[in-house]
Design a protein around this motif. Structure first.
Motif, PDB file in Angstrom:
ATOM      1  N   THR A  32      -3.310   3.906 -19.472  1.00 54.68           N
ATOM      2  CA  THR A  32      -3.016   2.500 -18.784  1.00 54.68           C
ATOM      3  C   THR A  32      -2.120   2.917 -17.721  1.00 54.68           C
ATOM      4  OG1 THR A  32      -4.115   1.045 -20.382  1.00 54.68           O
ATOM      5  CG2 THR A  32      -3.092   0.126 -18.232  1.00 54.68           C
ATOM      6  N   LEU A  33      -0.947   3.376 -18.323  1.00 54.87           N
ATOM      7  CA  LEU A  33       0.110   3.540 -17.511  1.00 54.87           C
ATOM      8  C   LEU A  33       0.047   4.562 -16.522  1.00 54.87           C
ATOM      9  CD1 LEU A  33       2.787   3.023 -20.130  1.00 54.87           C
ATOM     10  CD2 LEU A  33       2.752   1.513 -18.233  1.00 54.87           C
ATOM     11  N   LYS A  34      -0.698   5.670 -16.927  1.00 56.57           N
ATOM     12  CA  LYS A  34      -1.035   6.623 -16.064  1.00 56.57           C
ATOM     13  C   LYS A  34      -2.011   6.304 -14.939  1.00 56.57           C
ATOM     14  CE  LYS A  34      -0.535  10.416 -19.577  1.00 56.57           C
ATOM     15  NZ  LYS A  34      -1.612  11.409 -20.228  1.00 56.57           N
ATOM     16  N   LEU A  35      -2.926   5.452 -15.218  1.00 59.96           N
ATOM     17  CA  LEU A  35      -3.804   4.962 -14.187  1.00 59.96           C
ATOM     18  C   LEU A  35      -3.187   4.174 -13.191  1.00 59.96           C
ATOM     19  CD1 LEU A  35      -6.787   4.201 -16.351  1.00 59.96           C
ATOM     20  CD2 LEU A  35      -7.105   5.694 -14.489  1.00 59.96           C
ATOM     21  N   CYS A  36      -2.228   3.223 -13.860  1.00 60.39           N
ATOM     22  CA  CYS A  36      -1.472   2.398 -12.796  1.00 60.39           C
ATOM     23  C   CYS A  36      -0.649   3.030 -12.008  1.00 60.39           C
ATOM     24  CB  CYS A  36      -0.622   1.274 -13.818  1.00 60.39           C
ATOM     25  SG  CYS A  36      -1.783   0.067 -14.276  1.00 60.39           S
ATOM     26  N   GLU A  37       0.142   3.971 -12.509  1.00 59.43           N
ATOM     27  CA  GLU A  37       1.075   4.886 -11.508  1.00 59.43           C
ATOM     28  C   GLU A  37       0.319   5.421 -10.685  1.00 59.43           C
ATOM     29  OE1 GLU A  37       4.575   8.383 -11.883  1.00 59.43           O
ATOM     30  OE2 GLU A  37       3.240   7.690 -13.806  1.00 59.43           O
ATOM     31  N   ALA A  38      -0.873   6.324 -10.884  1.00 60.55           N
ATOM     32  CA  ALA A  38      -1.790   6.597  -9.972  1.00 60.55           C
ATOM     33  C   ALA A  38      -2.078   5.858  -8.877  1.00 60.55           C
ATOM     34  CB  ALA A  38      -2.942   7.428 -10.550  1.00 60.55           C
ATOM     35  N   LEU A  39      -2.494   4.545  -8.961  1.00 57.76           N
ATOM     36  CA  LEU A  39      -2.965   3.491  -8.146  1.00 57.76           C
ATOM     37  C   LEU A  39      -1.807   3.007  -7.649  1.00 57.76           C
ATOM     38  CD1 LEU A  39      -5.631   1.912 -10.438  1.00 57.76           C
ATOM     39  CD2 LEU A  39      -6.122   3.532  -8.537  1.00 57.76           C
ATOM     40  N   GLY A  40      -0.687   3.371  -7.575  1.00 58.23           N
ATOM     41  CA  GLY A  40       0.635   2.677  -6.977  1.00 58.23           C
ATOM     42  C   GLY A  40       1.140   1.497  -7.665  1.00 58.23           C
ATOM     43  N   THR A 124     -11.316  -0.411 -16.635  1.00 52.12           N
ATOM     44  CA  THR A 124     -11.601  -1.716 -16.117  1.00 52.12           C
ATOM     45  C   THR A 124     -10.453  -2.597 -15.760  1.00 52.12           C
ATOM     46  OG1 THR A 124     -13.595  -1.738 -17.441  1.00 52.12           O
ATOM     47  CG2 THR A 124     -12.929  -3.881 -16.540  1.00 52.12           C
ATOM     48  N   VAL A 125      -9.419  -2.488 -16.770  1.00 52.94           N
ATOM     49  CA  VAL A 125      -8.187  -3.290 -16.493  1.00 52.94           C
ATOM     50  C   VAL A 125      -7.490  -2.748 -15.418  1.00 52.94           C
ATOM     51  CG1 VAL A 125      -5.798  -3.543 -17.353  1.00 52.94           C
ATOM     52  CG2 VAL A 125      -7.766  -3.759 -18.976  1.00 52.94           C
ATOM     53  N   ALA A 126      -7.585  -1.283 -15.208  1.00 55.25           N
ATOM     54  CA  ALA A 126      -6.914  -0.919 -13.930  1.00 55.25           C
ATOM     55  C   ALA A 126      -7.393  -1.380 -12.592  1.00 55.25           C
ATOM     56  CB  ALA A 126      -6.842   0.711 -13.918  1.00 55.25           C
ATOM     57  N   MET A 127      -8.914  -1.206 -12.687  1.00 55.45           N
ATOM     58  CA  MET A 127      -9.711  -1.697 -11.617  1.00 55.45           C
ATOM     59  C   MET A 127      -9.266  -3.258 -11.056  1.00 55.45           C
ATOM     60  SD  MET A 127     -14.063  -1.733 -11.517  1.00 55.45           S
ATOM     61  CE  MET A 127     -13.988  -0.207 -12.275  1.00 55.45           C
ATOM     62  N   ALA A 128      -9.348  -4.148 -12.246  1.00 54.19           N
ATOM     63  CA  ALA A 128      -8.926  -5.332 -11.897  1.00 54.19           C
ATOM     64  C   ALA A 128      -7.425  -5.734 -11.224  1.00 54.19           C
ATOM     65  CB  ALA A 128      -9.037  -6.155 -13.163  1.00 54.19           C
ATOM     66  N   PHE A 132      -6.871  -7.129  -7.720  1.00 52.93           N
ATOM     67  CA  PHE A 132      -6.196  -8.411  -7.480  1.00 52.93           C
ATOM     68  C   PHE A 132      -4.930  -7.931  -6.431  1.00 52.93           C
ATOM     69  CE2 PHE A 132      -7.341  -9.763 -11.597  1.00 52.93           C
ATOM     70  CZ  PHE A 132      -8.543 -10.406 -11.460  1.00 52.93           C
ATOM     71  N   ALA A 133      -4.629  -6.740  -6.404  1.00 54.75           N
ATOM     72  CA  ALA A 133      -3.249  -6.464  -5.475  1.00 54.75           C
ATOM     73  C   ALA A 133      -3.874  -6.181  -3.948  1.00 54.75           C
ATOM     74  CB  ALA A 133      -2.810  -5.050  -6.004  1.00 54.75           C
ATOM     75  N   LYS A 134      -5.074  -5.600  -3.927  1.00 58.28           N
ATOM     76  CA  LYS A 134      -5.452  -5.555  -2.619  1.00 58.28           C
ATOM     77  C   LYS A 134      -5.798  -6.717  -1.807  1.00 58.28           C
ATOM     78  CE  LYS A 134      -7.423  -0.737  -2.482  1.00 58.28           C
ATOM     79  NZ  LYS A 134      -6.653  -0.072  -3.726  1.00 58.28           N
ATOM     80  N   GLU A 135      -6.496  -7.775  -2.608  1.00 61.69           N
ATOM     81  CA  GLU A 135      -6.706  -8.837  -2.302  1.00 61.69           C
ATOM     82  C   GLU A 135      -5.665  -9.938  -2.251  1.00 61.69           C
ATOM     83  OE1 GLU A 135      -9.987  -9.862  -1.341  1.00 61.69           O
ATOM     84  OE2 GLU A 135     -10.340  -7.939  -1.317  1.00 61.69           O
ATOM     85  N   LYS A 136      -4.469  -9.487  -2.493  1.00 63.05           N
ATOM     86  CA  LYS A 136      -3.295 -10.314  -2.431  1.00 63.05           C
ATOM     87  C   LYS A 136      -3.425 -11.678  -3.185  1.00 63.05           C
ATOM     88  CE  LYS A 136      -1.353  -8.159   1.600  1.00 63.05           C
ATOM     89  NZ  LYS A 136      -2.295  -6.868   1.537  1.00 63.05           N
ATOM     90  N   VAL A 137      -3.871 -11.754  -4.424  1.00 62.35           N
ATOM     91  CA  VAL A 137      -3.995 -13.308  -4.969  1.00 62.35           C
ATOM     92  C   VAL A 137      -2.671 -13.869  -5.212  1.00 62.35           C
ATOM     93  CG1 VAL A 137      -6.064 -12.331  -6.161  1.00 62.35           C
ATOM     94  CG2 VAL A 137      -3.716 -12.163  -7.260  1.00 62.35           C
ATOM     95  N   ASP A 138      -2.633 -15.068  -5.342  1.00 61.52           N
ATOM     96  CA  ASP A 138      -1.325 -15.600  -5.423  1.00 61.52           C
ATOM     97  C   ASP A 138      -0.933 -15.896  -6.889  1.00 61.52           C
ATOM     98  OD1 ASP A 138      -1.260 -16.738  -2.790  1.00 61.52           O
ATOM     99  OD2 ASP A 138      -2.576 -18.241  -3.298  1.00 61.52           O
ATOM    100  N   ILE A 139      -1.840 -15.749  -7.827  1.00 55.88           N
ATOM    101  CA  ILE A 139      -1.605 -15.697  -9.192  1.00 55.88           C
ATOM    102  C   ILE A 139      -2.938 -15.001  -9.818  1.00 55.88           C
ATOM    103  CG2 ILE A 139      -2.604 -18.047  -9.745  1.00 55.88           C
ATOM    104  CD1 ILE A 139       0.296 -17.951 -11.731  1.00 55.88           C
ATOM    105  N   ALA A 140      -2.894 -14.164 -10.849  1.00 53.60           N
ATOM    106  CA  ALA A 140      -3.908 -13.703 -11.560  1.00 53.60           C
ATOM    107  C   ALA A 140      -3.836 -14.097 -13.348  1.00 53.60           C
ATOM    108  CB  ALA A 140      -4.205 -12.263 -11.712  1.00 53.60           C
ATOM    109  N   VAL A 141      -4.839 -14.762 -13.629  1.00 53.29           N
ATOM    110  CA  VAL A 141      -4.764 -15.065 -15.264  1.00 53.29           C
ATOM    111  C   VAL A 141      -5.559 -14.084 -16.070  1.00 53.29           C
ATOM    112  CG1 VAL A 141      -5.684 -16.756 -16.842  1.00 53.29           C
ATOM    113  CG2 VAL A 141      -5.184 -17.423 -14.370  1.00 53.29           C
ATOM    114  N   LEU A 142      -5.020 -13.443 -16.868  1.00 51.77           N
ATOM    115  CA  LEU A 142      -5.618 -11.844 -17.416  1.00 51.77           C
ATOM    116  C   LEU A 142      -5.489 -12.216 -18.837  1.00 51.77           C
ATOM    117  CD1 LEU A 142      -2.753  -9.674 -15.895  1.00 51.77           C
ATOM    118  CD2 LEU A 142      -5.254 -10.052 -15.256  1.00 51.77           C
ATOM    119  N   GLU A 143      -6.773 -12.127 -19.667  1.00 49.71           N
ATOM    120  CA  GLU A 143      -7.078 -12.198 -20.933  1.00 49.71           C
ATOM    121  C   GLU A 143      -6.732 -10.924 -21.601  1.00 49.71           C
ATOM    122  OE1 GLU A 143     -10.693 -13.296 -23.661  1.00 49.71           O
ATOM    123  OE2 GLU A 143     -11.331 -12.750 -21.800  1.00 49.71           O
ATOM    124  N   VAL A 144      -6.015 -11.006 -22.812  1.00 51.45           N
ATOM    125  CA  VAL A 144      -6.080  -9.862 -23.479  1.00 51.45           C
ATOM    126  C   VAL A 144      -7.594  -9.382 -24.107  1.00 51.45           C
ATOM    127  CG1 VAL A 144      -5.358  -8.872 -25.756  1.00 51.45           C
ATOM    128  CG2 VAL A 144      -3.644  -9.902 -24.265  1.00 51.45           C
TER     129      VAL A 144
END
Length: 424
Positions: A32-40, A124-128, A132-144
């Motif tokens: 997940t950390l590798k995916l997130c880093e690659a996605l900025g 799927t988590v990285a996609m979400a 949310f970042a691209k759509e500039k949400v005010d807040i996101a609720v994330l379920e484990v």
């Protein structure tokens, strides 16, 4: 690839816990950390609320998202698993992520996916996060998804963490007892970030208190500050810092009384964390949670003559709450359509049901489903009255043939059984 081809690629190429079980589970956040880093690092570009727990985390996530929507915030919501459509997992203001976005994301990052080889859940988590970042949400609720400490969602730094009730579930992965499971859930508590505990439980409370102390995080046991009195049929008298009202909660399961204190305390606490959440928004969010978010399968009424009700509760505690509520109805005959996943010990669950229950056992169309042959052996040992219809919709048809308008048909045992109901 078109949308269906893209989904086929995700389902078939990437290991998926919901389908294959243990081989898809990994106690490691590195992918997940590798995916997130690659996605900025999109997870750092929006504010989030993180929700863990055994029972009630989905209802809590949808409810908080609904309250935020009622407060006019652009609200992301990530939940799992989906029931009908993959896009249900990723929503903004109750609207599913666009199919075109899913296709474009996989097409654009296919080399990354092939290189890292993440699980289905990890991508799927990285996609979400990216959405949310691209759509500039005010807040996101994330379920484990499962646990907390090593869950893929646990790379965020949320403004608030919420932990719902703890029960024995996924013990093969999370540990053999409540304390072990609570330790894994406590992994979402972050440094100097408040955490709300929805329900005081003797075995889990010390674990949460100690973790919060280590993280210098303020901890709130919601029941200390929120009084809830059930008035029946989803109506509750709520007394708290902001509320002294009767709320008509759109989720009608009686077990929601265990989730409401955490939901309300969390919503009210957000006022001290930079958001404006008024009492009318809390009431409105709870009264319109299904309409606002599209949540399915929580004490969902499919028919009234006879009663046909489904619920995704699938562990021992969840099934106890379900049966207690069934007993509040007046009916002549009880028919239970049940299917399970293969890592569940169903002996206790089947013992809960009244001896005169007519069971119809089914089998979800996933590799993790418990084979009906195995259920038959257990049912025969317990001298249960039962039939077998592998497809849940055929089971519903059989139940309707056997039922009069004064009977009660319940459908459950597994989220994946509920997902296959055509008329959900």
């Amino acid at each position: 690839m078109n949308y269906q081809e893209t989904l086929a690629y995700l389902f078939e190429r990437l290991p998926m816990f919901q389908r294959i079980g243990k081989s898809a589970f990994k106690k490691d956040l590195s992918n997940t950390l590798k995916l997130c880093e690659a996605l900025g690092n999109p997870q750092n570009k929006f504010t989030s609320i993180h929700i863990a727990g055994t029972n009630g985390k989905g209802s809590t996530a949808h409810s908080l998202a609904s309250i935020m929507q009622e407060s006019s915030y652009k609200t992301g919501l990530y939940t799992s698993p989906h029931l009908k459509s993959f896009t249900e997992r990723i929503k903004i203001n109750g609207k599913d992520a666009a199919e075109d976005y899913i296709v474009d994301f996989v097409h654009l990052h296919k080399d990354l996916i092939e290189n890292i080889r993440p699980s289905f859940f990890e991508i799927t988590v990285a996609m979400a996060f990216d959405y949310f970042a691209k759509e500039k949400v005010d807040i996101a609720v994330l379920e484990v998804g499962m646990g907390g400490r090593f869950d893929s969602t646990n790379v965020i730094d949320p403004i608030l963490s919420v932990i719902t009730s703890i029960d024995l579930d996924h013990m093969e992965f999370l540990g053999p007892d409540i304390s072990s499971i609570a330790f894994e859930k406590a992994g979402i508590i972050k440094n100097e970030r408040p955490v709300v505990i929805s329900e005081w439980q003797e075995e889990s409370a010390p674990i949460f208190i100690e973790k919060a102390k280590q993280c210098q995080a303020e901890i709130y046991f919601a029941e200390d500050d929120v009084e809830i009195e059930s008035k029946g049929d989803g109506k509750y008298l709520v007394k708290s810092e902001y509320l002294n009202d009767i709320i008509d909660f759109e989720l009608k399961g009686d077990y929601q009384i265990h989730n409401l204190p955490g939901i309300i305390k969390s919503a009210e606490l957000l006022n001290y964390l930079g958001y404006e959440i008024k009492a009318k928004s809390i009431c409105g969010g709870l009264e319109k949670v299904i309409r606002n978010t599209g949540i399915k399968g929580r004490w969902q009424i499919l028919s009234k003559e006879p009663w046909i009700i489904c619920d995704t509760g699938h562990n021992e505690e969840g099934m106890r709450y379900i049966l207690n509520q069934i007993h509040n109805y007046k009916f002549n005959k009880l028919i239970a359509i049940l299917g399970f996943v293969n890592d569940k010990d169903i002996h206790k669950i089947l013992d809960f049901w009244p001896k005169d229950t007519l069971f119809i056992f089914c089998q979800a169309n996933i590799p993790r489903a418990m084979n009906t042959d195995e259920i038959i052996k257990i049912a025969e040992d317990k001298n249960l009255r039962f039939s077998i219809k592998k497809d849940v919709n055929n089971a519903i048809e059989l139940a309707q043939q056997k039922a009069s308008k004064n009977d009660f048909i319940f459908i459950g045992g597994s989220t994946f059984v509920i997902a296959e109901i055509k008329d959900l």
